[in-house]
Design a protein around this motif. Structure first.
Motif, PDB file in Angstrom:
ATOM      1  N   ALA A 135      12.532  -6.061   0.414  1.00 48.37           N
ATOM      2  CA  ALA A 135      11.701  -5.492  -0.652  1.00 48.37           C
ATOM      3  C   ALA A 135      10.236  -5.875  -0.495  1.00 48.37           C
ATOM      4  CB  ALA A 135      12.213  -5.952  -2.018  1.00 48.37           C
ATOM      5  N   LYS A 136       9.972  -7.090   0.018  1.00 42.64           N
ATOM      6  CA  LYS A 136       8.601  -7.554   0.211  1.00 42.64           C
ATOM      7  C   LYS A 136       8.474  -8.082   1.630  1.00 42.64           C
ATOM      8  CE  LYS A 136       7.901  -8.818  -4.649  1.00 42.64           C
ATOM      9  NZ  LYS A 136       7.547  -9.911  -5.592  1.00 42.64           N
ATOM     10  N   ILE A 137       7.605  -7.452   2.412  1.00 45.05           N
ATOM     11  CA  ILE A 137       7.473  -7.776   3.824  1.00 45.05           C
ATOM     12  C   ILE A 137       6.008  -8.075   4.133  1.00 45.05           C
ATOM     13  CG2 ILE A 137       7.761  -6.919   6.183  1.00 45.05           C
ATOM     14  CD1 ILE A 137       9.986  -5.133   5.166  1.00 45.05           C
ATOM     15  N   LEU A 138       5.792  -9.138   4.898  1.00 43.75           N
ATOM     16  CA  LEU A 138       4.454  -9.486   5.373  1.00 43.75           C
ATOM     17  C   LEU A 138       4.451  -9.382   6.890  1.00 43.75           C
ATOM     18  CD1 LEU A 138       1.559 -10.588   5.056  1.00 43.75           C
ATOM     19  CD2 LEU A 138       2.543 -12.902   5.158  1.00 43.75           C
ATOM     20  N   VAL A 139       3.539  -8.564   7.428  1.00 44.20           N
ATOM     21  CA  VAL A 139       3.397  -8.375   8.870  1.00 44.20           C
ATOM     22  C   VAL A 139       2.065  -8.979   9.298  1.00 44.20           C
ATOM     23  CG1 VAL A 139       3.285  -6.708  10.753  1.00 44.20           C
ATOM     24  CG2 VAL A 139       4.760  -6.264   8.778  1.00 44.20           C
ATOM     25  N   ARG A 140       2.127  -9.905  10.255  1.00 49.08           N
ATOM     26  CA  ARG A 140       0.905 -10.523  10.775  1.00 49.08           C
ATOM     27  C   ARG A 140       0.793 -10.220  12.264  1.00 49.08           C
ATOM     28  NH1 ARG A 140       1.459 -16.447   7.989  1.00 49.08           N
ATOM     29  NH2 ARG A 140       3.416 -16.352   9.132  1.00 49.08           N
ATOM     30  N   VAL A 141      -0.369  -9.723  12.670  1.00 42.92           N
ATOM     31  CA  VAL A 141      -0.609  -9.315  14.051  1.00 42.92           C
ATOM     32  C   VAL A 141      -1.954  -9.876  14.489  1.00 42.92           C
ATOM     33  CG1 VAL A 141      -0.498  -7.373  15.658  1.00 42.92           C
ATOM     34  CG2 VAL A 141       0.524  -7.155  13.393  1.00 42.92           C
ATOM     35  N   ALA A 189       2.133   3.525   5.467  1.00 43.43           N
ATOM     36  CA  ALA A 189       3.129   4.545   5.149  1.00 43.43           C
ATOM     37  C   ALA A 189       4.495   3.942   4.849  1.00 43.43           C
ATOM     38  CB  ALA A 189       3.244   5.537   6.314  1.00 43.43           C
ATOM     39  N   LEU A 190       4.725   2.689   5.240  1.00 45.21           N
ATOM     40  CA  LEU A 190       6.013   2.044   4.982  1.00 45.21           C
ATOM     41  C   LEU A 190       6.172   1.638   3.519  1.00 45.21           C
ATOM     42  CD1 LEU A 190       6.418  -0.270   8.131  1.00 45.21           C
ATOM     43  CD2 LEU A 190       7.604   1.882   7.642  1.00 45.21           C
ATOM     44  N   ASN A 191       5.084   1.629   2.760  1.00 43.80           N
ATOM     45  CA  ASN A 191       5.159   1.250   1.345  1.00 43.80           C
ATOM     46  C   ASN A 191       5.834   2.348   0.536  1.00 43.80           C
ATOM     47  OD1 ASN A 191       3.543  -1.379   0.798  1.00 43.80           O
ATOM     48  ND2 ASN A 191       2.263  -0.229   2.249  1.00 43.80           N
ATOM     49  N   THR A 192       6.823   1.935  -0.244  1.00 38.07           N
ATOM     50  CA  THR A 192       7.527   2.843  -1.139  1.00 38.07           C
ATOM     51  C   THR A 192       7.626   2.189  -2.508  1.00 38.07           C
ATOM     52  OG1 THR A 192       9.725   1.964  -0.597  1.00 38.07           O
ATOM     53  CG2 THR A 192       8.869   3.736   0.809  1.00 38.07           C
ATOM     54  N   THR A 193       8.280   2.869  -3.434  1.00 32.95           N
ATOM     55  CA  THR A 193       8.466   2.292  -4.763  1.00 32.95           C
ATOM     56  C   THR A 193       9.409   1.086  -4.732  1.00 32.95           C
ATOM     57  OG1 THR A 193      10.256   3.894  -5.156  1.00 32.95           O
ATOM     58  CG2 THR A 193       8.042   4.485  -5.924  1.00 32.95           C
ATOM     59  N   ARG A 194      10.221   0.985  -3.689  1.00 35.51           N
ATOM     60  CA  ARG A 194      11.174  -0.117  -3.590  1.00 35.51           C
ATOM     61  C   ARG A 194      10.803  -1.132  -2.517  1.00 35.51           C
ATOM     62  NH1 ARG A 194      17.250   2.477  -4.219  1.00 35.51           N
ATOM     63  NH2 ARG A 194      16.927   3.449  -6.287  1.00 35.51           N
ATOM     64  N   ARG A 195       9.742  -0.874  -1.784  1.00 38.54           N
ATOM     65  CA  ARG A 195       9.366  -1.784  -0.710  1.00 38.54           C
ATOM     66  C   ARG A 195       7.858  -1.919  -0.651  1.00 38.54           C
ATOM     67  NH1 ARG A 195      11.368  -0.169   5.079  1.00 38.54           N
ATOM     68  NH2 ARG A 195       9.953   1.593   4.639  1.00 38.54           N
ATOM     69  N   THR A 196       7.395  -3.164  -0.574  1.00 38.44           N
ATOM     70  CA  THR A 196       5.977  -3.461  -0.443  1.00 38.44           C
ATOM     71  C   THR A 196       5.739  -4.102   0.917  1.00 38.44           C
ATOM     72  OG1 THR A 196       5.751  -3.807  -2.829  1.00 38.44           O
ATOM     73  CG2 THR A 196       4.027  -4.719  -1.408  1.00 38.44           C
ATOM     74  N   VAL A 197       4.881  -3.500   1.706  1.00 42.67           N
ATOM     75  CA  VAL A 197       4.560  -4.014   3.040  1.00 42.67           C
ATOM     76  C   VAL A 197       3.099  -4.447   3.046  1.00 42.67           C
ATOM     77  CG1 VAL A 197       4.423  -3.499   5.497  1.00 42.67           C
ATOM     78  CG2 VAL A 197       6.264  -2.506   4.119  1.00 42.67           C
ATOM     79  N   ARG A 198       2.891  -5.729   3.257  1.00 40.33           N
ATOM     80  CA  ARG A 198       1.543  -6.276   3.351  1.00 40.33           C
ATOM     81  C   ARG A 198       1.282  -6.685   4.801  1.00 40.33           C
ATOM     82  NH1 ARG A 198       3.754  -8.833  -1.364  1.00 40.33           N
ATOM     83  NH2 ARG A 198       2.762  -8.109  -3.292  1.00 40.33           N
ATOM     84  N   TYR A 199       0.030  -6.678   5.197  1.00 35.65           N
ATOM     85  CA  TYR A 199      -0.294  -7.057   6.568  1.00 35.65           C
ATOM     86  C   TYR A 199      -1.605  -7.829   6.616  1.00 35.65           C
ATOM     87  CZ  TYR A 199      -3.484  -3.008   6.495  1.00 35.65           C
ATOM     88  OH  TYR A 199      -4.473  -2.120   6.173  1.00 35.65           O
ATOM     89  N   THR A 200      -1.726  -8.662   7.624  1.00 35.76           N
ATOM     90  CA  THR A 200      -2.981  -9.287   8.019  1.00 35.76           C
ATOM     91  C   THR A 200      -3.099  -9.099   9.530  1.00 35.76           C
ATOM     92  OG1 THR A 200      -2.020 -11.484   8.403  1.00 35.76           O
ATOM     93  CG2 THR A 200      -2.830 -11.003   6.181  1.00 35.76           C
ATOM     94  N   VAL A 201      -4.247  -8.600   9.962  1.00 32.86           N
ATOM     95  CA  VAL A 201      -4.430  -8.230  11.362  1.00 32.86           C
ATOM     96  C   VAL A 201      -5.770  -8.774  11.844  1.00 32.86           C
ATOM     97  CG1 VAL A 201      -4.576  -6.307  12.985  1.00 32.86           C
ATOM     98  CG2 VAL A 201      -3.083  -6.131  11.002  1.00 32.86           C
ATOM     99  N   GLY A 202      -5.781  -9.284  13.064  1.00 34.65           N
ATOM    100  CA  GLY A 202      -7.045  -9.688  13.671  1.00 34.65           C
ATOM    101  C   GLY A 202      -7.945  -8.474  13.883  1.00 34.65           C
ATOM    102  N   TRP A 203      -9.234  -8.715  14.007  1.00 36.14           N
ATOM    103  CA  TRP A 203     -10.206  -7.615  14.017  1.00 36.14           C
ATOM    104  C   TRP A 203     -11.227  -7.862  15.118  1.00 36.14           C
ATOM    105  CZ3 TRP A 203     -10.204  -3.185  11.190  1.00 36.14           C
ATOM    106  CH2 TRP A 203     -11.384  -2.444  11.093  1.00 36.14           C
ATOM    107  N   LYS A 204     -11.411  -6.869  15.978  1.00 37.03           N
ATOM    108  CA  LYS A 204     -12.415  -6.983  17.035  1.00 37.03           C
ATOM    109  C   LYS A 204     -13.798  -6.719  16.449  1.00 37.03           C
ATOM    110  CE  LYS A 204     -13.824  -5.145  21.524  1.00 37.03           C
ATOM    111  NZ  LYS A 204     -14.057  -6.493  22.083  1.00 37.03           N
TER     112      LYS A 204
END
Length: 326
Positions: A33-39, A54-69
């Motif tokens: 239901a709650k996912i954190l993606v780190r890249v 696009a993976l975020n839905t009413t039943r799933r929350t996808v958060r991310y932190t990504v490095g940045w050039k």
């Protein structure tokens, strides 16, 4: 983990999406239901970030932190930050990290085409000697080394301060543990491929990943309360637990693992077996006679007796299968 040709690019979106899909498929439904993606910085691509959104839905929350050039546009945005915008960074335990500063860069950056609502957190630190050759002209002029993190996290329900730049900075820096696992996994077989055959190397990668997973789960579930083994390196685990100075003996339809009495870590197999049994709620320690200990695991009995009980040298560890005797 995905085996790719040596000429594959670091920012190949198709490969990133494939690895992400395989990783998400391993998550149990009760924990999805709650996912954190780190890249790291290789993941700062339009395709990957748009897919994560696009993976975020009413039943799933996808958060991310990504490095940045960092580009020239980013450096111009950093130059607009007033000195009062910079806050002292914090360590993993919440204490202040003197000499490190973070600030919110969202709104000042002019780069377009990225997901709506994406935030940019910039971090600065005095460069060390090994970084001097990699500094840009802007960094040499300001005397600071900068790095940026992109995220879609605005706040986390029930987590105080989760929207602050300091919290997001330390959250992303925890990604360094992945690099540590890559280093240790290389020591367990991923460092060198054995063949020029693609299929043979694929099998090798699979076997090495299985070994790394088993090692990680053993330390997490069975060795978490043993200080010198919980975070041990592969060589230490190999020396203390996996390669034991012991012999396996058969007697009375049982197998006895007899560990040398002078081995300093003779209790490690017993302690790990006890922890595993307690994890599944099937461990029932009991005392039988002088100094004997028995731990019942699912379908298997681990019996440990000191030397003076059975009169033989070494520390025996008895393994029996309750359903199908040896």
């Amino acid at each position: 983990m995905l085996l790719r040709p040596g000429n594959s690019g670091a920012n190949t979106v198709v490969d990133h999406l494939r690895v992400l899909t395989d990783a998400l498929a391993q998550i149990p439904g009760s924990s999805a239901a709650k996912i954190l993606v780190r890249v790291d910085g290789a993941g700062a691509t339009h395709g990957l970030l748009e897919h994560l959104e696009a993976l975020n839905t009413t039943r799933r929350t996808v958060r991310y932190t990504v490095g940045w050039k960092i580009t020239d546009d980013d450096e111009r945005a950093i130059a607009q930050l007033p000195e009062s915008a910079w806050e002292i960074s914090v360590c993993q335990d919440g204490s202040l990290q003197e000499g490190y500063f973070v600030a919110e860069l969202t709104g000042l950056n002019t780069r377009e085409g990225w997901p709506e609502g994406m935030r940019l957190i910039v971090r600065r630190v005095r460069p060390t000697r090994r970084h001097l050759k990699k500094l840009t002209l802007f960094e040499k002029k300001t005397g600071w080394r900068y790095c940026i993190t992109a995220t879609n996290i605005r706040h986390m329900w029930g987590v105080a301060g989760s929207g602050h730049a300091q919290f997001l900075d330390v959250l992303h820096r925890s990604h360094a543990s992945v690099e540590d696992r890559v280093r240790t996994n290389k020591a367990m077989g991923l460092g060198n491929l054995p063949s020029q055959s693609w299929e043979v190397n694929r099998g090798w990668i699979l076997a090495a990943n299985l070994a790394a997973d088993l090692d990680a789960w053993v330390r997490l579930l069975a060795l978490h309360d043993i200080d010198d083994l919980a975070d041990a390196e592969p060589d230490t685990m190999l020396f203390r637990l996996y390669h034991l100075p012991a012999r396996l003996a058969d007697h009375a339809r049982r197998r006895y693992l007899r560990i040398e009495r002078t081995w300093p870590w003779a209790n490690a197999p017993q302690l790990s077996g006890t922890s595993a049994g307690q994890l599944v709620g099937r461990a029932v320690p009991r005392q039988e006679g002088l100094g004997s200990r028995t731990v019942n695991l699912p379908g298997r009995t681990v019996d440990h007796r000191p030397d003076h009980v059975n009169g033989e040298s070494g520390t025996p560890l008895v393994l029996t299968d309750e359903r199908d005797p040896w």
